[in-house]
Design a protein around this motif. Structure first.
Motif, PDB file in Angstrom:
ATOM      1  N   LEU A 455      15.512  -6.275  -2.703  1.00 51.22           N
ATOM      2  CA  LEU A 455      16.920  -5.919  -2.472  1.00 51.22           C
ATOM      3  C   LEU A 455      17.422  -4.969  -3.550  1.00 51.22           C
ATOM      4  O   LEU A 455      18.014  -3.929  -3.277  1.00 51.22           O
ATOM      5  CB  LEU A 455      17.772  -7.194  -2.453  1.00 51.22           C
ATOM      6  CG  LEU A 455      19.284  -7.001  -2.494  1.00 51.22           C
ATOM      7  CD1 LEU A 455      19.784  -6.433  -1.172  1.00 51.22           C
ATOM      8  CD2 LEU A 455      19.991  -8.312  -2.786  1.00 51.22           C
ATOM      9  N   TRP A 456      17.140  -5.350  -4.805  1.00 47.86           N
ATOM     10  CA  TRP A 456      17.673  -4.536  -5.891  1.00 47.86           C
ATOM     11  C   TRP A 456      16.999  -3.180  -5.957  1.00 47.86           C
ATOM     12  O   TRP A 456      17.627  -2.185  -6.280  1.00 47.86           O
ATOM     13  CB  TRP A 456      17.554  -5.277  -7.231  1.00 47.86           C
ATOM     14  CG  TRP A 456      18.691  -6.225  -7.406  1.00 47.86           C
ATOM     15  CD1 TRP A 456      18.650  -7.575  -7.287  1.00 47.86           C
ATOM     16  CD2 TRP A 456      20.052  -5.885  -7.679  1.00 47.86           C
ATOM     17  NE1 TRP A 456      19.896  -8.114  -7.468  1.00 47.86           N
ATOM     18  CE2 TRP A 456      20.777  -7.102  -7.722  1.00 47.86           C
ATOM     19  CE3 TRP A 456      20.730  -4.692  -7.898  1.00 47.86           C
ATOM     20  CZ2 TRP A 456      22.143  -7.141  -7.959  1.00 47.86           C
ATOM     21  CZ3 TRP A 456      22.093  -4.737  -8.143  1.00 47.86           C
ATOM     22  CH2 TRP A 456      22.790  -5.945  -8.168  1.00 47.86           C
ATOM     23  N   GLY A 458      15.961  -1.537  -3.401  1.00 49.16           N
ATOM     24  CA  GLY A 458      16.626  -0.784  -2.339  1.00 49.16           C
ATOM     25  C   GLY A 458      17.990  -0.276  -2.773  1.00 49.16           C
ATOM     26  O   GLY A 458      18.330   0.894  -2.619  1.00 49.16           O
ATOM     27  N   LEU A 459      18.746  -1.202  -3.377  1.00 51.93           N
ATOM     28  CA  LEU A 459      20.100  -0.836  -3.816  1.00 51.93           C
ATOM     29  C   LEU A 459      20.074   0.308  -4.821  1.00 51.93           C
ATOM     30  O   LEU A 459      20.877   1.229  -4.755  1.00 51.93           O
ATOM     31  CB  LEU A 459      20.783  -2.049  -4.456  1.00 51.93           C
ATOM     32  CG  LEU A 459      21.363  -3.103  -3.526  1.00 51.93           C
ATOM     33  CD1 LEU A 459      21.812  -4.315  -4.321  1.00 51.93           C
ATOM     34  CD2 LEU A 459      22.526  -2.530  -2.733  1.00 51.93           C
ATOM     35  N   GLU A 461      17.670   2.510  -5.315  1.00 54.17           N
ATOM     36  CA  GLU A 461      17.242   3.773  -4.687  1.00 54.17           C
ATOM     37  C   GLU A 461      18.415   4.429  -3.982  1.00 54.17           C
ATOM     38  O   GLU A 461      18.651   5.622  -4.092  1.00 54.17           O
ATOM     39  CB  GLU A 461      16.134   3.519  -3.666  1.00 54.17           C
ATOM     40  CG  GLU A 461      14.757   3.497  -4.283  1.00 54.17           C
ATOM     41  CD  GLU A 461      13.709   3.045  -3.283  1.00 54.17           C
ATOM     42  OE1 GLU A 461      14.018   3.036  -2.065  1.00 54.17           O
ATOM     43  OE2 GLU A 461      12.608   2.689  -3.725  1.00 54.17           O
TER      44      GLU A 461
ATOM     45  N   LYS B   4      14.514  -1.812   5.460  1.00 57.66           N
ATOM     46  CA  LYS B   4      15.429  -0.767   5.901  1.00 57.66           C
ATOM     47  C   LYS B   4      14.666   0.449   6.397  1.00 57.66           C
ATOM     48  O   LYS B   4      13.535   0.698   5.985  1.00 57.66           O
ATOM     49  CB  LYS B   4      16.372  -0.376   4.770  1.00 57.66           C
ATOM     50  CG  LYS B   4      15.668   0.134   3.538  1.00 57.66           C
ATOM     51  CD  LYS B   4      16.694   0.447   2.501  1.00 57.66           C
ATOM     52  CE  LYS B   4      16.087   0.625   1.132  1.00 57.66           C
ATOM     53  NZ  LYS B   4      14.920   1.427   1.051  1.00 57.66           N
ATOM     54  N   TYR B  18      23.138  -3.627   4.131  1.00 54.58           N
ATOM     55  CA  TYR B  18      23.294  -4.765   3.235  1.00 54.58           C
ATOM     56  C   TYR B  18      24.508  -5.587   3.615  1.00 54.58           C
ATOM     57  O   TYR B  18      25.630  -5.203   3.322  1.00 54.58           O
ATOM     58  CB  TYR B  18      23.421  -4.282   1.794  1.00 54.58           C
ATOM     59  CG  TYR B  18      22.227  -3.519   1.353  1.00 54.58           C
ATOM     60  CD1 TYR B  18      21.019  -4.189   1.128  1.00 54.58           C
ATOM     61  CD2 TYR B  18      22.270  -2.153   1.191  1.00 54.58           C
ATOM     62  CE1 TYR B  18      19.896  -3.490   0.745  1.00 54.58           C
ATOM     63  CE2 TYR B  18      21.150  -1.447   0.805  1.00 54.58           C
ATOM     64  CZ  TYR B  18      19.962  -2.110   0.584  1.00 54.58           C
ATOM     65  OH  TYR B  18      18.846  -1.421   0.201  1.00 54.58           O
TER      66      TYR B  18
END
Lengths: 511, 596
Positions: A455-456, A458-459, A461, B4, B18
Motif C-alpha cells: 500500500l505504502w 503504491g501511495l 509512487e 492497481k 485507495y
C-alpha cells in the motif's frame, strides 16, 4: 462539607505524620534522606541581606517569671524580638543576638505548648507576622542546577537553628487547644497559604517535613481555605508536570493529599475526579517519579477505595501512562489497584489493562517482563483472570506464546511456562483452540504486513508521479508565460493536466 | 487488496484506488510506531485522496480521533500546519481549524505549542473574511475554555489575527486578552505575560498606552515570581513602542521595581535583558536610572544575578551615550567590576572574565594600562581555570589596544599552569588558543617559552589532547613557515618514532599526516618519508596499518618517482601482512594512490 480525618496529633515530632506507607515499606531500604546525617553544604536565603540595619537585641525577662498581668505584653515583645533576622552564613556574626533570639523562640514554643490561656486575640497578628517574616523568603538558587534528589546531597538551610524553632512554634500554635480558627483565619489567608506552598520547593528535607505537618493542620482547621489549598496544589503539580519538571516537595504534597482524599464526601465531586484524571495520573509521566511514587500510588488507591466507579478514570492510567519512565513501578501500582478493585469494575478495564500487560511481558528488559508475570502469583488477580479467561486469554496468548520461544532470560521463560500452564488448567478447550489458530494468525499477520508495505509503496509512487506532473505543469506554464500569448494551443504536449483543485507548485496562474 | 492498474499519467484516476477505510486503518494501527509513521506521511495520504475527500472524510476523522500518544499528536499538529494546498488552497484552509483546535487543548505542552504554531502559520493563509468568520471565533472559544490548556493556547493567537480584523472584533480581542492576563491559574497568566510584548506590537499606540500598560503593571506585580519575570521581557517590547516622553511615567516605575524585586529570579531576568532594556529606554533614562540599577545588580546578593549582570558589562558600557561614556564607566562601573574580580563565586568571576577584556577598546590605551591591566593580571592568576581561560581566549581585544607584551610576564605562568591542568578539557581549550597566542607573541617568544609545552602535549595520556596537539602543530607551521618547522618541530616529531611506547610512535605518524602539506614536498620526501617507511617494520600492527594510512595521506605531496620506487614496494609488502587490518589499509592506499 467534606470531612477530613486528621491523624492524631503527634506531640513530639512532626516526622511521624500520616498513615501513608512510607518508602521503607515499599522497597525495604532505608531512605537516603534518613541516612544523611552529615551536613555538608548549606545556604541561606537572600532575605537577611535585604535588612537595612541590624538591630541589637537585649534579653527580656523570662516568660515564666512574668506576672500574669504582664505575660501577654511580654509574649508580644518576644514575638517582635524574633522578627529580627540573622546572617547564618557568617557563623560568628552577632552570636549574642542569635542566642537571645534562640532562647526567646524556645520560650515561645514552650509557652504555647504547655500553658493555657496564652493565645489571646491580639497575639494572633503578632504571631503570624513573626512566622511570616522568618519563613517566607524567595528560595535561593540551587547550588547544583542539575540537583538530583536521589543522588545528590541536598543543600541545607543555614538559618535552620532559628527556622526550626519558628516552624515548631507555628506547629504548636496550630495545635494548641486555645487555637481559634475563627481568629486565625483573618491572618492565615490565601496569600499566606500561597507563600507557604511555595516553600515546599525547599531543598532541605527537614523544612519540607515541618511544612507538610503544618499545611495538614491548616487544612484541617481552617475550612475556608481548603478549596483554595487544593487548587494551588493542583497548579503546583501542573506546573511541575508540564512546565518545569522541578519541584522538591511533590512527595510531601501528595502525602497530605493522601489523607485528604480519605475524607472526601461521596459521591465524589467532579473537581476531585478531575484532579485524579488530569493531575494525579499525568504525574506518572514525570522523570523523577521514583521519588514520590509511593505517595502517588497511595493517592490513586485511596481514590479507588473511596469510590469504585473511578476505575473508569483509572483506565486512563493504562493508556495515558504508556509514556511512564519506569514500567516496573507502574506495574507495582497497577497491582495495588487491582488488589482493591471490584470484579464488576475489573471487567470494564480488563481489555486495555491486559494489552498493556502483554506489552510489558514482551519487553526485552527482564525486570519489566518479570514484574508483569508476577501478577499471576497474586491470588485475587488470578481469580479475576479466571473469571474472565474467555476475554483475557485471547488478549495475551500470542504474546506469551511468542515470548516463551524467544526471550533471552531463562527465568522469564520458565515464568511464562507456569502462566501458560495455569491457563491450560483454567480452560483447556480455549487454550487448545488458540494454540491451533496461532500459526494461522501469525500468517494472517504477515500477510497484512505485506499488504501494508505494498500500500505504502503504491501511495508513494503515486505521490511522486503527481508531484512530477505538477512540476511539468508548472514548467509548461512558465514556458507559456515566457512565450507570451502566442503559445501554440494546438500542441498537445503543452496542454496542462487537469488539476483544478491542486496547485502545489506555487506558480502564478495565468488563467 | 491494493492491486492497481497502471494509470495513464492522469492523477485523478488514482483516487478511487485507495478506499478511505484502508488509509484510515493505517492511521489507526495498533502499533504506535506504525501509527506515527503513517501520521508523518499524512500528506501522502491526503494527496492520494484528493482535496475534496481530504476535506470531507480525512479531516473529520482526524478531528474525532484525537486521543492518541503525544508523539503521534505532535506529528499531526506539525503536519496540519503545511496542509493548506492539500485541502484545496487558501479558500478552504479553515477546514484545518477543527483538528488544530482540539490539539491546542491537549495537556502536553509540546503538542499544544506545535498546534498553536501551525494555527499561527495558517492564520496568514485566511482571507480577512475567513479570519473573522472562522479563525477569530476559534480564538474566542479557546480563550474561554474550561481547562487552562485551551486558555494558554489562546494567548499565542491574539497577535496574529488582531491586525486583520474589524475594529469591533479588535475590541473583543483586547477584552479577551485582558481577561486572560488576570486569569485564575498562574499557567495562563504566564502564557499571557510571555505574549504581552508580541501583542503590544500589533496594537494601536493609544491602546498600548491605555490597555497594555495597565496589564503590564499588573503582571509585573503578580504574586508569583514566575509571572513577574516574564513581564520584564515584555518591558523591552513595550518600551520600544512608546515615545520617549511617556517612558518615564508608563514604564520606568515598573522597571525600577523589577530591578529591586524580592525574588532573585526577577532580578536575574532584568540583568539578563539589560542590554535590550538599555536600548529600549534610550540614553537619558540609561544615565539616570539604569546606571545605578546596573551597579546594584553587579552587587546583588545572589551570585546568579551578579553573573548575569557581569556578562553584560561590556555591552552595557559599549551602548552608553558617547558624551558621558568614559565618566560613567570610570566612576560608576569600574569600581563594581573591581570588586567582582575577587568575587567569592567562580561563575561570577568567569562571566566577568569572558567580557572584561572588551572594555579596553572602549577605554583606550591609557585607561587600560592604568586601570584594566591590574584586573586582567589578577584574573590571570585566579584559582579557577575557567577564569584564566576566559581571559586568555579574549586576548585579541587587548592586543589591539596595548599589545600583548604588556601581559606576557603574567601570561606565561598562567598558560603553563593551564597547560598542565588536571582537567583535560582545560588543556584542550588552551591548546586551541596556542596558534593565536603564537601569532601575537611572535616566534622568538614562542620558541623560548611555549615550544616545549606544545611538544609535551604530544605525549599527553589523553588521546583528544594528542590529537589537538598535532593539529596545533600544523597551524603553527602555517603561521611560522616550513623553515621554522624544519628546525624546531620536525626533528622532535621524528625522534618520537623510536619511542618504546607504540602510542608515541603513532603520534609521529599522526603529526606527519597533518604536517606534510604545510611543510611541502622537500621536507616530506627527504625527512619524513624515510621515517615512515622504516616504521613499516614495526612489531605493533596498529603502527603498521597507520603507516599505510600515512602513506596514503602524504602520497599526494610526494613526487611520482618516490611513490614508485619507495612507497610502492613498502605498501606491497604491507598488503601481504599477516594482520588483516594492515592488509586492508595497505590495499586501500595502493588503490587510492593508483599504484596497482
Amino acid at each position: 462539607m467534606e470531612t477530613t480525618k486528621l491523624p492524631p496529633t503527634s506531640p513530639s515530632s512532626p516526622t511521624t505524620g500520616f498513615s501513608v506507607p512510607s518508602a521503607e515499606k515499599v522497597d525495604g531500604f532505608p531512605r537516603r534522606s534518613m541516612r544523611r546525617a552529615r551536613q555538608r553544604r548549606s545556604h541561606s536565603s537572600s532575605q537577611f541581606r535585604y535588612q537595612s540595619s541590624q538591630v541589637e537585641l537585649t534579653p527580656l525577662p523570662l516568660l515564666k517569671d512574668a506576672p500574669v498581668a504582664e505575660l501577654h505584653d511580654l509574649f508580644c515583645k518576644k514575638l517582635q524580638q524574633c522578627c529580627v533576622l540573622f546572617d547564618f552564613l557568617d557563623c560568628v556574626a552577632d552570636l549574642k543576638g542569635k542566642e537571645i533570639k534562640r532562647a526567646a523562640l524556645n520560650e515561645l514554643v514552650e509557652s504555647v505548648a504547655t500553658s493555657r490561656g496564652v493565645l489571646i486575640e491580639p497575639l494572633y497578628p503578632e504571631a503570624i507576622k513573626m512566622i511570616s517574616v522568618n519563613i517566607f523568603r524567595t528560595l535561593p538558587p540551587s547550588e547544583n542546577p542539575e540537583f538530583d534528589p536521589e543522588e545528590d546531597e541536598p543543600t541545607l538551610e543555614a538559618s535552620w537553628p532559628h527556622l526550626q524553632l519558628v516552624y515548631e512554634f507555628f506547629l504548636r500554635f496550630l495545635e494548641s487547644p486555645d487555637f481559634q480558627p475563627s481568629m486565625a483565619k483573618r491572618y492565615v489567608d490565601q496569600k499566606f497559604v500561597l507563600q507557604l506552598l511555595e516553600l515546599f520547593d525547599s531543598e532541605d528535607p527537614r523544612e519540607r517535613e515541618y511544612l507538610k505537618t503544618i499545611l495538614h493542620r491548616v487544612y484541617g482547621k481552617l475550612l475556608g481555605l481548603r478549596a483554595y489549598i487544593r487548587k494551588q496544589i493542583n497548579n503546583i503539580f501542573l506546573r511541575f508536570i508540564y512546565e518545569t519538571e522541578h519541584f522538591n516537595g511533590v512527595a510531601e504534597l501528595l502525602e497530605i493529599l493522601g489523607s485528604i482524599i480519605n475524607g472526601f464526601a461521596l459521591p465524589l465531586k467532579s473537581e476531585h475526579k478531575q484532579f485524579l484524571v488530569r493531575v494525579l495520573i499525568p504525574l506518572h509521566t514525570a522523570k523523577s517519579l521514583s521519588i514520590f511514587h509511593a505517595q502517588l500510588a497511595y493517592c490513586v488507591v485511596q481514590f479507588m477505595e473511596k469510590d469504585a466507579t473511578v476505575t473508569e478514570y483509572v483506565r486512563h492510567t493504562f493508556s495515558v501512562v504508556k509514556g511512564c519512565k519506569s514500567p516496573v513501578m507502574f506495574l507495582g501500582e497497577i497491582e495495588e489497584i487491582l488488589d482493591v478493585i471490584e470484579p464488576s469494575q475489573f471487567i470494564r478495564v480488563q481489555e486495555p489493562l491486559f494489552k498493556q500487560i502483554s506489552a510489558c511481558i514482551s519487553s526485552p528488559h527482564f525486570q519489566v517482563a518479570e514484574r508483569a508475570l508476577y501478577f499471576w502469583n497474586n491470588e485475587y488477580i488470578l481469580s479475576l483472570i479466571e473469571e474472565n479467561c474467555q476475554v483475557i486469554l485471547p488478549l495475551v496468548f500470542a504474546t506469551l506464546y511468542r515470548v516463551s520461544k524467544e526471550h533471552w532470560n531463562q527465568t522469564i521463560v520458565s515464568l511464562i511456562y507456569n502462566v501458560l500452564k495455569t491457563f491450560m488448567e483454567m480452560n483447556s478447550k480455549l487454550f487448545d483452540d488458540l494454540t491451533a489458530s496461532y500459526k494461522v494468525e501469525k500468517q494472517k499477520e504477515m500477510k497484512r504486513e505485506r499488504e501494508r508495505t505494498e500500500l505504502w509503496r503504491g501511495l508513494e509512487e503515486q505521490q511522486e508521479r503527481r508531484l512530477q506532473t505538477l512540476g511539468e505543469a508548472s514548467r509548461n506554464q512558465k514556458n507559456l508565460q515566457e512565450r507570451g500569448e502566442s503559445a501554440q494551443p494546438s500542441s498537445p504536449q503543452t496542454a496542462l493536466p487537469e488539476h483544478p483543485d491542486l496547485d502545489l507548485s506555487g506558480a502564478p496562474s495565468t488563467t | 487488496s491494493v492491486e492497481k492498474e497502471a494509470p495513464g499519467g492522469g492523477a485523478d484516476g488514482d483516487d478511487s484506488l485507495y478506499p478511505i477505510a484502508v488509509l484510515i486503518d493505517e492511521l489507526r494501527n495498533e502499533d504506535v510506531q506504525l501509527r506515527l509513521n503513517s501520521i508523518k506521511k499524512l500528506s501522502t495520504i491526503a494527496l492520494a485522496l484528493g482535496v475534496e475527500r481530504t476535506r470531507t472524510e480525512l479531516l473529520p476523522f482526524l478531528t474525532d480521533t484525537i486521543y492518541d500518544e503525544d508523539e503521534v499528536l505532535l506529528a499531526l499538529a506539525e503536519q496540519l500546519g503545511n496542509f493548506t494546498m492539500l485541502v484545496g488552497g487558501p479558500e478552504y484552509v479553515h477546514c484545518l481549524l477543527p483538528p488544530l483546535e482540539s490539539l491546542a487543548t491537549v495537556e502536553e505542552t509540546v503538542v499544544r505549542d506545535k498546534a498553536v504554531e501551525s494555527l499561527r502559520k495558517i492564520s496568514q493563509e485566511h482571507s480577512p473574511v475567513d479570519l473573522e468568520v472562522h479563525f477569530e471565533p476559534l480564538v474566542k472559544r479557546l480563550a474561554s475554555g474550561d481547562w487552562f490548556t485551551s486558555r494558554t493556547s489562546a494567548c499565542g493567537l491574539f497577535s496574529v489575527c488582531y491586525p486583520r480584523v474589524s475594529s469591533t472584533v479588535k475590541a473583543e480581542i483586547r477584552q479577551h486578552f485582558r481577561t486572560l492576563c488576570s486569569d485564575d491559574t498562574p499557567m495562563v497568566r504566564r502564557a499571557a505575560a510571555s505574549k504581552l510584548g508580541e501583542f503590544a506590537k500589533v496594537l494601536e499606540l493609544d491602546y498600548v498606552k491605555s490597555d497594555i500598560i495597565s496589564l503590564f503593571t499588573a503582571l509585573a506585580s503578580d504574586e508569583q515570581d514566575s509571572v513577574r519575570l516574564l513581564a520584564v521581557e515584555a518591558c523591552v517590547s513595550i518600551a520600544t513602542l512608546l515615545p520617549q516622553e511617556d517612558l518615564e511615567t508608563l514604564v520606568m516605575p515598573t522597571l525600577r521595581q523589577a530591578a529591586e524585586d524580592k525574588s532573585w529570579r526577577v532580578r536575574y531576568m532584568v540583568a539578563d535583558k539589560f542590554s535590550e532594556l538599555q536600548k529600549a529606554v534610550g540614553p537619558e533614562i540609561t544615565k539616570n536610572d539604569l546606571v545605578p540599577a546596573f551597579q546594584n545588580l553587579l552587587k546583588d546578593c545572589e551570585a546568579e544575578v551578579r553573573a548575569a549582570a557581569a556578562n553584560k558589562v561590556k555591552e552595557f558600557c559599549e551602548n552608553l551615550p558617547e558624551d558621558s561614556r568614559e565618566t560613567i564607566i570610570m566612576t560608576h562601573i569600574l569600581p563594581c567590576v573591581k570588586e567582582l574580580v575577587s568575587d567569592t563565586n567562580q561563575h561570577v568571576k568567569s562571566a566577568l572574565a569572558s567580557v572584561i577584556m572588551g572594555l579596553s577598546t572602549i577605554l583606550g590605551k591609557d585607561n587600560t594600562v592604568e586601570h584594566l591591566l591590574p584586573l586582567f593580571l589578577a584574573q590571570l592568576k585566579d584559582e579557577c581555570p575557567e577564569v584564566r581561560l576566559n581571559i586568555i581566549s579574549n586576548l585579541d581585544c587587548v592586543n589591539e589596544v596595548i599589545g600583548i607584551r604588556q601581559l606576557s610576564q603574567s601570561l606565561l605562568p598562567a598558560i603553563v599552569e593551564l597547560a598542565e591542568d588536571a582537567k583535560w578539557r582545560v588543556r584542550l581549550a588552551i591548546i586551541e588558543y596556542m596558534p593565536l597566542l603564537a601569532g601575537q607573541l611572535g616566534v622568538e617568544f614562542f620558541d623560548e617559552k611555549l615550544n616545549t609545552l606544545c611538544m609535551a602535549w604530544l605525549i599527553d595520556h589523553v588521546y583528544a589532547i594528542r590529537e589537538a596537539a598535532t593539529c596545533n602543530l600544523m597551524k603553527l607551521v602555517e603561521k611560522f613557515g616550513a623553515e621554522w618547522a624544519q628546525n624546531t618541530i620536525v626533528p622532535k616529531v621524528l625522534g618520537m618514532a623510536n619511542d618504546p611506547n607504540y602510542l608515541h610512535r603513532m603520534t609521529t605518524l599522526f603529526c606527519i599526516n597533518s604536517l606534510s602539506e604545510a611543510c611541502g614536498q622537500e621536507i616530506t620526501t627527504k625527512q619524513m618519508l624515510p621515517v615512515v617507511l622504516k616504521m613499516s617494520n614495526d612489531q605493533v600492527a596498529n603502527v603498521r596499518f597507520n603507516v599505510a594510512k600515512s602513506l596514503q595521506k602524504i602520497g599526494p605531496v610526494l613526487d611520482s618517482s618516490a611513490l614508485q620506487t619507495e612507497v610502492k614496494p613498502v605498501l606491497e609488502k604491507l598488503a601481504t601482512d599477516t594482520d588483516m587490518d594492515v592488509k586492508y589499509f595497505a590495499q586501500e592506499a595502493i588503490s587510492v594512490l593508483a599504484l596497482a
